[in-house]
Enzyme design. Structure first.
Site, PDB file in Angstrom:
ATOM      1  N   ASN A 225      31.800   3.900  19.898  1.00 25.14           N
ATOM      2  CA  ASN A 225      30.733   4.203  20.855  1.00 25.14           C
ATOM      3  C   ASN A 225      31.077   5.569  21.444  1.00 25.14           C
ATOM      4  O   ASN A 225      31.943   5.672  22.303  1.00 25.14           O
ATOM      5  CB  ASN A 225      30.686   3.126  21.941  1.00 25.14           C
ATOM      6  CG  ASN A 225      29.700   3.470  23.040  1.00 25.14           C
ATOM      7  OD1 ASN A 225      28.903   4.393  22.903  1.00 25.14           O
ATOM      8  ND2 ASN A 225      29.767   2.727  24.137  1.00 25.14           N
TER       9      ASN A 225
ATOM     10  N   LYS B  22      29.358   7.456  23.284  1.00 23.34           N
ATOM     11  CA  LYS B  22      28.774   7.712  24.618  1.00 23.34           C
ATOM     12  C   LYS B  22      28.174   9.118  24.644  1.00 23.34           C
ATOM     13  O   LYS B  22      27.740   9.624  23.622  1.00 23.34           O
ATOM     14  CB  LYS B  22      29.827   7.489  25.712  1.00 23.34           C
ATOM     15  CG  LYS B  22      30.525   6.138  25.550  1.00 23.34           C
ATOM     16  CD  LYS B  22      31.298   5.711  26.752  1.00 23.34           C
ATOM     17  CE  LYS B  22      31.959   4.371  26.457  1.00 23.34           C
ATOM     18  NZ  LYS B  22      32.661   3.800  27.585  1.00 23.34           N
TER      19      LYS B  22
ATOM     20  N   HIS C 259      24.892  -2.094  27.021  1.00 23.71           N
ATOM     21  CA  HIS C 259      26.225  -1.643  27.427  1.00 23.71           C
ATOM     22  C   HIS C 259      26.314  -1.677  28.955  1.00 23.71           C
ATOM     23  O   HIS C 259      25.332  -1.415  29.646  1.00 23.71           O
ATOM     24  CB  HIS C 259      26.488  -0.226  26.901  1.00 23.71           C
ATOM     25  CG  HIS C 259      27.907   0.189  27.074  1.00 23.71           C
ATOM     26  ND1 HIS C 259      28.395   0.633  28.287  1.00 23.71           N
ATOM     27  CD2 HIS C 259      28.956   0.186  26.220  1.00 23.71           C
ATOM     28  CE1 HIS C 259      29.688   0.890  28.152  1.00 23.71           C
ATOM     29  NE2 HIS C 259      30.059   0.625  26.908  1.00 23.71           N
TER      30      HIS C 259
ATOM     31  N   GLU D 297      27.438   0.325  31.034  1.00 23.97           N
ATOM     32  CA  GLU D 297      27.033   1.578  31.696  1.00 23.97           C
ATOM     33  C   GLU D 297      25.516   1.638  31.830  1.00 23.97           C
ATOM     34  O   GLU D 297      24.986   2.168  32.803  1.00 23.97           O
ATOM     35  CB  GLU D 297      27.587   2.781  30.910  1.00 23.97           C
ATOM     36  CG  GLU D 297      29.092   2.919  31.113  1.00 23.97           C
ATOM     37  CD  GLU D 297      29.852   3.498  29.933  1.00 23.97           C
ATOM     38  OE1 GLU D 297      29.237   4.157  29.067  1.00 23.97           O
ATOM     39  OE2 GLU D 297      31.080   3.280  29.867  1.00 23.97           O
TER      40      GLU D 297
ATOM     41  N   GLU E 135      32.728  -6.974  26.370  1.00 19.15           N
ATOM     42  CA  GLU E 135      33.409  -5.822  26.966  1.00 19.15           C
ATOM     43  C   GLU E 135      33.589  -6.053  28.462  1.00 19.15           C
ATOM     44  O   GLU E 135      32.673  -5.780  29.249  1.00 19.15           O
ATOM     45  CB  GLU E 135      32.578  -4.557  26.773  1.00 19.15           C
ATOM     46  CG  GLU E 135      32.353  -4.185  25.323  1.00 19.15           C
ATOM     47  CD  GLU E 135      32.072  -2.693  25.173  1.00 19.15           C
ATOM     48  OE1 GLU E 135      32.826  -2.048  24.437  1.00 19.15           O
ATOM     49  OE2 GLU E 135      31.148  -2.184  25.820  1.00 19.15           O
TER      50      GLU E 135
ATOM     51  N   GLY F  62      37.233   2.134  29.584  1.00 19.84           N
ATOM     52  CA  GLY F  62      37.605   3.484  30.006  1.00 19.84           C
ATOM     53  C   GLY F  62      38.723   3.516  31.035  1.00 19.84           C
ATOM     54  O   GLY F  62      39.001   4.554  31.619  1.00 19.84           O
TER      55      GLY F  62
ATOM     56  N   SER G 212      39.123  -0.233  26.242  1.00 17.19           N
ATOM     57  CA  SER G 212      40.430   0.405  26.061  1.00 17.19           C
ATOM     58  C   SER G 212      41.158  -0.035  24.785  1.00 17.19           C
ATOM     59  O   SER G 212      42.390  -0.141  24.773  1.00 17.19           O
ATOM     60  CB  SER G 212      41.312   0.200  27.297  1.00 17.19           C
ATOM     61  OG  SER G 212      40.694   0.777  28.437  1.00 17.19           O
TER      62      SER G 212
END
Ligand code: PGA
Length: 257
Positions: free
Chosen positions: A9, A11, A102, A104, A174, A180, A220
């Site tokens: 991904n 991003k 996702h 985010e 996730e 991250g 991560s």
């Protein structure tokens, strides 16, 4: 056997030129040192920015193991939604998958369960494989509500699908606290949640579908921890952010299966 997947991904990273260089480096690496697993056993997915979709498809079309994904699609089919990108547009580039939900997007773009259900529908209607993300924030885990929350995310956005359509969905667990942050879920924490998810799918769709649903772990993942995570019985691969932007690291992750 269900298929394993190493999905990057990217991003909001990489210009077109940088993206092309990264694809080149990873595909070259795979050609020089192929995975022992066949394309029927392991798929590699690049989740690239919209502007890179067409080039990525073009650069990888000879490579049966690689699929290209967008990172989002509009919940509407077409029309007056300035700046949005539809599932049909994504499919028209030759991309085969789309990441949906996702954390985010849920957090910064207020994507609700209902909106994500519409995105899943429009993706499937356009022959895109949805890589559906779910996962809890740390405070939810501390309250011990993480299993219920993840089940709710799956139920509200996926369980309206009939079995034939659900069979195309890939799930990515996730935990938000691991994305991250450099803090990975332990292999045991990942396995525990993946098993809960698989049992939940089993209850709704039965054995055959739950056994063949690919469930990825994300948060991560790197070359050092991928092997142990992917060796868990219900962890079928990873959705990888930061480490997918470094060709060497991502290649090592691909070789961790
Ligand atoms: P990370 O991101 O690997 O950088 O934690 C994963 C993701 O957001 O999909």
């Amino acid at each position: 056997m269900r298929i394993k997947i190493a999905a990057g991904n990217w991003k909001m990273n990489t210009t077109l030129e940088e993206g092309r260089r990264l694809i080149n480096a990873i595909t070259e690496g795979l050609l020089n040192n192929p995975s022992p697993l066949s394309p029927n056993e392991l798929q590699v997915v690049f989740g690239v920015p919209f502007i890179t979709l067409e080039s990525a498809v073009d650069m990888t079309k000879e490579h049966k193991q690689i699929k290209i994904a967008a990172q989002n699609c509009c919940s509407e089919e077409k029309g007056a939604f300035t700046g949005e990108v539809s599932a049909a547009m994504i499919r028209s580039t030759g991309a085969q998958c789309v990441i949906i939900g996702h954390s985010e997007r849920r957090e910064y773009f207020n994507e609700s369960h209902a909106m994500l259900a519409k995105k899943v529908d429009v993706a499937l209607k356009n022959n895109l494989i949805p890589i559906f993300c779910c996962g809890e924030k740390l405070e939810i885990r501390h309250k011990n509500d993480h299993f219920d929350l993840v089940k709710k995310q799956i139920e509200e956005s996926l369980f309206h699908l009939n079995p034939d359509l659900f069979a195309h969905v890939v799930i990515a667990y996730e935990p938000v606290w691991a994305i991250g942050t450099g803090v990975t879920a332990t292999p045991q924490q990942a396995q525990e949640m993946h098993n809960v998810i698989r049992n939940f799918i089993n209850k709704r769709y039965g054995n055959s579908i739950s056994n063949s649903t690919t469930i990825l772990y994300g948060g991560s993942v790197n070359a050092g921890n991928a092997g142990e995570l992917f060796s868990q019985p219900d962890v079928d691969g990873g959705l990888i952010g930061g480490a997918s932007l470094k060709a060497d690291e991502f290649l090592k992750i691909i070789h961790s299966f």
